[in-house]
Enzyme design. Structure first.
Site, PDB file in Angstrom:
ATOM      1  N   SER A 242       0.832  -1.190   0.000  1.00  0.00           N
ATOM      2  CA  SER A 242       0.000   0.000   0.000  1.00  0.00           C
ATOM      3  C   SER A 242       0.879   1.258   0.000  1.00  0.00           C
ATOM      4  CB  SER A 242      -0.944  -0.057   1.217  1.00  0.00           C
ATOM      5  OG  SER A 242      -1.991   0.853   1.092  1.00  0.00           O
ATOM      6  N   ASP A 334      -8.683  -4.560  -6.501  1.00  0.00           N
ATOM      7  CA  ASP A 334      -8.261  -3.656  -5.426  1.00  0.00           C
ATOM      8  C   ASP A 334      -9.162  -2.416  -5.440  1.00  0.00           C
ATOM      9  OD1 ASP A 334      -6.955  -1.906  -3.696  1.00  0.00           O
ATOM     10  OD2 ASP A 334      -4.952  -2.461  -4.374  1.00  0.00           O
ATOM     11  N   HIS A 369      -7.060  -5.741  -2.125  1.00  0.00           N
ATOM     12  CA  HIS A 369      -5.911  -4.924  -1.734  1.00  0.00           C
ATOM     13  C   HIS A 369      -4.994  -5.627  -0.742  1.00  0.00           C
ATOM     14  CE1 HIS A 369      -3.749  -1.184  -0.962  1.00  0.00           C
ATOM     15  NE2 HIS A 369      -3.958  -1.331   0.345  1.00  0.00           N
TER      16      HIS A 369
END
Length: 432
Positions: A242, A334, A369
């Site tokens: 991330s 995601d 994600h």
């Protein structure tokens, strides 16, 4: 017939192992064609309980082998050797938005695997229990050492593999949630890589000064690894998930201090104002907050904040300057970051620059994600506390679909370990 009169034998092998290690679940001494339910139960450190269950039918020898036989129904179906772990979900009545994360890596994840008579869906505590086994799942292999870093500036923990070394090193960065998250670094050390978990958004120094750290903080962490007597200073990687990807890419390309052997970036992007501080990158994201969307369940979708991918070169890391092997891991569903679109743009940039031979892209359909180590329970959405001032709590939509995401986690972890070993241990040419 009541199977309690039979001596039903349940075994889980290994009953103690690493969290990424497969186990074999076997039940014997059943009657042929007997219907039973496997149930897995785990209580997290936060007190919340998670469960998984699956329905099976014994074969003609009175045996069920979860590695070979299909589940007919439950939290998963089909032949799924590790389904009792990756399909764990909060027990009925739990609060919404839970996500399972190990806080104390010095204790195991304890799972009780039980067998019940008949095909049951709920109320397991009231059912006829035939057998049960307690299983330990560890992030730290025997001999791995957990060393809190006492350098005044850093909030970090180093995990050293078993043995004298020297070992290759790795700097492990999580995302926008902040805090010191240790479990992935501990698991990497269990696979022979000295790994430092680093808190860079909520470290002690930020709490004391009110200032967000910048490049020198990451360079200090890199130097601690580089100068450690048990670490090969010329064989260091970075791994970011991330927002950790944003930091990893800028350090890999622009830092004069950080010289990486390779990098792994999971579910992130290269989009950021070049030359900007970490604070300015966060401010750039915040500037696009009007692109925030919500789904029908009021879950936050942030992926549009960086879309469309800019064409302005001053707003993205110059991937053409990258000089070390890079693995990008992305989920095509995601909903938090535009990681797939970013990966495609990075690939194009590197093809144009002539360094695409350094790039490996792992892209997974219907994965979200949070691509974590394997067999970790799936969270399509969970409660998320931002590191903004003041912090706000939201229900973040991460994306993904249970089976596809679980498959992605298993495949990506295996390939990540191979990539790290090849680039950190392979042909020791760099004078290590």
């Amino acid at each position: 017939m009541d199977m309690k009169q039979h001596c039903v034998k349940l075994s889980v092998q290994p009953s103690r192992g690493l969290v990424d290690e497969k186990f074999t679940v076997l039940v014997q001494n059943l009657l042929p064609g007997f219907q039973l339910t496997f149930h897995a139960l785990h209580q997290c450190e936060d007190g919340h309980s998670w469960e998984a269950f699956a329905h099976y039918t014994a074969d003609t020898t009175g045996t069920v082998n979860v590695s070979q036989d299909p589940s007919l129904d439950g939290t998963y179906s089909g032949v799924e050797p590790m389904g009792l772990l990756w399909s764990l979900r909060p027990v009925p009545g739990s609060k919404s938005g839970l996500r399972m994360r190990k806080k104390n890596v010095q204790t195991p994840m304890v799972v009780t695997i039980s067998v019940y008579q008949g095909h049951q869906m709920e109320g397991f505590l009231d059912r006829v229990l035939l057998a049960s086994v307690v299983v330990e799942r560890w992030y730290m292999a025997p001999g791995v050492r957990r060393v809190p870093i006492t350098d005044g500036k850093l909030t970090a923990t180093l995990f050293l593999p078993s043995g004298p070394g020297p070992f290759p090193g790795l700097l492990d960065l999580w995302g926008n949630g902040g805090k010191l998250v240790e479990y992935r670094a501990a698991l990497l050390a269990s696979h022979g890589i000295a790994s430092m978990a680093l808190d860079y958004l909520t470290p002690q120094i930020t709490k004391e000064t009110g200032k967000i750290v910048d490049n020198d903080y990451f360079e200090t962490a890199y130097r601690v690894l580089e100068q450690h007597p048990q670490i090969l200073g010329s064989r260091i990687a970075m791994l970011g998930l991330s927002f950790g990807t944003s930091v990893t890419l800028r350090m890999a390309v622009y830092s004069q201090v950080v010289k990486l052997s390779c990098a792994v970036c999971i579910s992130g992007s290269h989009v950021q104002p070049i030359g900007g501080s970490v604070e300015e990158i966060l401010a750039y994201f915040k500037k696009n907050a009007d692109k925030t969307r919500f789904d029908e369940n009021k879950q936050v979708i942030w992926r549009d904040l960086l879309l469309p991918i800019p064409t302005d070169p001053s707003l993205k890391v110059d991937m053409g300057r990258l000089q070390c092997p890079l693995m990008l891991v992305v989920g095509e569903d995601d909903q938090n970051w535009p990681s797939y679109e970013s990966a495609m743009d990075m690939k194009e940039m590197m093809e144009r620059a002539g360094n695409s031979h350094l790039l490996t892209v792992l892209s997974y359909k219907n994965a979200g994600h949070l691509i974590e180590p394997p067999f970790m329970p799936f969270a399509r959405a969970s409660t998320f506390k931002t590191v903004t001032n003041p912090p706000t709590k939201v229900m973040a939509l991460w994306g993904g679909e249970l089976v596809a995401h679980s498959r992605a986690q298993e495949d990506a972890w295996r390939k990540t370990l191979v990539f790290l070993r090849e680039n950190l241990y392979g042909s020791m040419k760099h004078g290590a």
